[in-house]
Design a protein around this motif. Structure first.
Motif, short mmCIF file in Angstrom:
data_model
loop_
_atom_site.label_atom_id
_atom_site.label_comp_id
_atom_site.label_asym_id
_atom_site.label_seq_id
_atom_site.Cartn_x
_atom_site.Cartn_y
_atom_site.Cartn_z
N UNK A 60 1.13 -1.22 -0.07
CA UNK A 60 -0.15 -0.16 0.22
C UNK A 60 0.70 1.39 -0.01
N UNK A 61 0.23 2.43 -0.44
CA UNK A 61 1.18 3.65 -0.53
C UNK A 61 0.17 4.90 -0.37
N UNK A 62 0.39 5.79 0.41
CA UNK A 62 -0.11 6.97 0.56
C UNK A 62 -0.08 7.75 -0.58
N UNK A 63 -1.19 7.82 -1.60
CA UNK A 63 -1.40 8.42 -2.74
C UNK A 63 -2.25 9.45 -2.64
N UNK A 64 -3.06 9.68 -1.68
CA UNK A 64 -3.88 10.72 -1.27
C UNK A 64 -3.82 10.92 0.32
N UNK A 65 -4.23 12.00 0.66
CA UNK A 65 -4.29 12.35 2.06
C UNK A 65 -3.00 13.22 2.32
N UNK A 114 -0.35 -2.25 -6.26
CA UNK A 114 -0.44 -1.47 -5.00
C UNK A 114 -1.66 -0.71 -5.07
N UNK A 115 -2.16 -0.34 -3.75
CA UNK A 115 -3.38 0.32 -3.68
C UNK A 115 -3.09 1.55 -2.60
N UNK A 116 -4.02 2.53 -2.93
CA UNK A 116 -3.76 3.77 -2.07
C UNK A 116 -4.48 3.69 -0.80
N UNK A 117 -3.57 3.76 0.40
CA UNK A 117 -4.24 3.65 1.50
C UNK A 117 -4.62 5.00 2.06
N UNK A 118 -4.65 5.97 1.54
CA UNK A 118 -5.32 7.56 1.68
C UNK A 118 -4.71 8.13 2.82
N UNK A 119 -3.29 7.61 3.40
CA UNK A 119 -2.78 8.01 4.43
C UNK A 119 -3.83 7.72 5.73
#
Length: 333
Positions: free
Chosen positions: A42-47, A82-87
């Motif tokens: 997972x990766x923080x791609x938003x937030x 990968x998926x966005x974990x949204x921070x």
């Protein structure tokens, strides 16, 4: 001007490893074929963490493209899943469960940031997976999981590392500061960094006269700054995440608060987006950095990677410098 901590050994080792890997991989290789080797994370791609997460992801995507151009792994192509974990830490367990049970990835890597990596640990441990994380501060302290590794330039003494330089600079002042205020977000990274700040205060014989946390959802930092100001410490150490860091800088400037030193372990101020937003408000702050443009930290492949990264950063809406996490994302994978 931001003070920079120079973890030369750690940085040098990772860049050297990346450079050696590039040199040892054949320039011309047979095109990979067959079922891809899948690497999930997972990766923080938003937030709030997205400015840093996007840097890391771009570095990882460049690695994916390069390794496939050179024959892949074991003759097979590599595919990042990968998926966005949204921070948002609460999304992380579900993402890793899906990666392992539904996507059935061959390897899992950690997300960016301590607050995101910690909630992944129970899932990873239950599944018995090897787990390498990116910039997670002392995440394995309580879990003690033997298959865990962290990619972070802190050295073996992890918790004090983020504020070691801050206290070293403070102790060298004349007259030397006698008191310090500690303030931290009530979440994993900030609590761990603040634990280290207490150790550094004790080591430098600077008395802690204010030591409090605030909820991660805090939006107005003026009351916190006023409380610190009322305690009247000589120096202030802040352990914060990106939006907190910005809020603290703005509140300190709005109140015209001027302790002898202020800064410490403030995540986010390394990113261009926040440097541009805050501009001269950052003057006088002393904070950590993980890269300096020193020849000793530059290896074969480093400059070439940064040129490639920077050429793509604008089009992908990513921090154009990339020094904070773009390079680490590449070396980490």
């Amino acid at each position: 001007m931001l003070a920079r901590l120079k973890w030369r050994g750690a940085v040098a080792s990772f860049f050297a490893a990346a450079a050696v890997a590039m040199l040892l991989t054949p320039a011309k290789a047979q095109a990979p074929s067959g079922q891809p080797v899948t690497i999930g994370f997972s990766m923080a791609l938003t937030g709030p963490l997205a400015a840093n997460g996007k840097q890391a992801l771009l570095g990882m995507k460049i690695w994916e493209e390069e390794i496939n151009a050179k024959g892949g792994l074991l003759g097979r192509p590599v595919k990042l899943v990968y998926y966005d974990d949204q921070s948002n830490p609460s999304t992380v367990p579900g993402i890793y469960t899906k990666l392992i049970d539904v996507d059935k990835v061959d390897l899992v890597l950690g997300p960016y940031a301590t607050a995101q990596a910690a909630p992944a640990m129970p899932v990873i441990m239950q599944k018995g997976k090897v787990f390498i994380i990116l910039f997670g501060l002392d995440v394995n302290h309580e879990f003690n999981y033997p298959k865990f590794f962290a990619m972070i330039p802190t050295g073996p003494d992890t918790k004090p590392s983020f504020t070691d330089g801050f206290f070293e600079v403070a102790a060298a002042q004349n007259p030397k500061p006698q008191t310090v205020a500690l303030v931290a977000a009530d979440q994993e990274f900030s609590r761990n960094a603040c634990d280290g700040a207490r150790d550094n205060a004790k080591k430098t014989n600077i008395k802690v006269i204010y030591d409090k946390t605030y909820p991660p959802s805090t939006a107005d930092f003026t009351p916190i700054v006023r409380a610190i100001q009322a305690a009247n410490p000589d120096i202030v150490t802040i352990c914060s995440y990106p939006l907190d860091s910005v809020g603290m800088v703005k509140a300190v400037n709005e109140l015209n608060y001027r302790p002898k030193m202020i800064g410490g372990a403030m995540v986010g101020l390394q990113a261009t987006v926040f440097k541009r937003q805050l501009g001269p408000l950052l003057n006088g702050w002393v904070n950590y950095e993980t890269w300096v443009p020193a020849k000793a930290l530059t290896f074969d492949g480093t400059e070439a990677f940064l040129k490639q990264y920077q050429a793509r950063a604008g089009a992908e809406g990513v921090d154009p410098l990339g020094y904070y996490l773009g390079t680490w994302g590449y070396a980490y994978i």
